[in-house]
Design an enzyme around this catalytic site. Structure first.
Site: not given
Length: 263
Positions: A124, A184
């Site tokens: 991610s 992230h």
């Protein structure tokens, strides 16, 4: 329509080599983990206190392990739809650098805030880095999200909202548990900064000049004088390089030379 806006976002024009390699690698690791029950996560996952166990390799390997089918599906979809556009723009070498730097810095950012005993897996952070880089290079390109069909959103708006959400989740009030929001956040920021430095190679130098001279910068030479300094051999060499290796193979100086010659 903005200049140089990509026209093939998420198209089936053909997946690029680096993106294909990364998707295959992630899928193979997932199959080995969940179908053949190999303890890959035990070896590849990034521990929160990786420096105590000297687990430097896990800063790289953690991004190839995923916790569930939905986890790998969402990451590989993002890589498939946005990755090829970025690889065509940057070239395979710099695309790999973007992917790995975003993933590694994402892991570092997560580990600074995680508690001992926690582990991080997934691509991610790397995929957020690709999205951040896309917004840096194509801020006005319009992206259509799966859960908002037929409603295009400009890339800079989408990434700004995602970064704001990840910041809120990381530092203010987490709503969803079990998600490495810090990875992230750091991955997206790292990808944006890397791509912006490629798009504006003189940005740091210009910023230093402005700060050092009270905000006053030297006047830039005119396009005509810059183009006059370019020989026909230089231009032919650059065009030949584009024909053989693509735009992504050009150095920042060659891009400036080409831009000056075409004005």
């Amino acid at each position: 329509m903005y200049q140089n806006e990509p026209q093939d976002i998420g198209s089936m024009r053909g997946i690029t080599p680096a993106v294909r390699f990364l998707i295959i690698l992630n899928v193979v690791v997932y199959i080995l983990e969940y179908l053949f029950h190999l303890p890959i996560a035990n070896l590849f996952a990034l521990p929160a206190v990786w420096w105590k166990t000297l687990s430097f390799g896990q800063l790289f390997t953690y991004m190839f392990v995923h916790g569930s089918f939905s986890h790998i599906l969402m990451n590989m979809m993002g890589l498939f739809f946005i990755g090829p556009t970025m690889e065509r723009r940057l070239g395979a070498y710099r695309f790999f650098i973007l992917y790995y730097i975003s993933g590694i810095l994402g892991g570092l950012g997560w580990s600074l805030l995680a508690s001992p005993g926690q582990y991080c897996v997934g691509a991610s952070g790397a995929v957020m880095g690709i999205l951040g880089a896309f917004a840096a290079l194509y801020p006005h390109a319009k992206v259509v999200l799966i859960f908002l069909p037929f409603y295009p959103i400009k890339a800079w708006i989408l990434v700004s909202v995602l970064i704001g959400f990840e910041f809120f989740q990381t530092f203010v009030h987490p709503v969803f548990g079990g998600i490495a929001n810090a990875a992230h956040l750091m991955g997206g920021i790292a990808g944006f900064c890397y791509a912006y430095s490629i798009k504006n190679p003189n940005f740091i130098g210009q910023l230093k000049n402005k700060l050092g001279k009270g905000g006053k910068s030297k006047p830039k030479p005119s396009s005509a004088s810059s183009a006059a300094k370019l020989s026909k051999e230089d231009i032919d060499r650059i065009l030949d390089k584009i024909g053989k290796e693509g735009m992504g193979a050009l150095t920042p100086r060659e891009r400036e030379m080409l831009k000056a010659a075409t004005r």
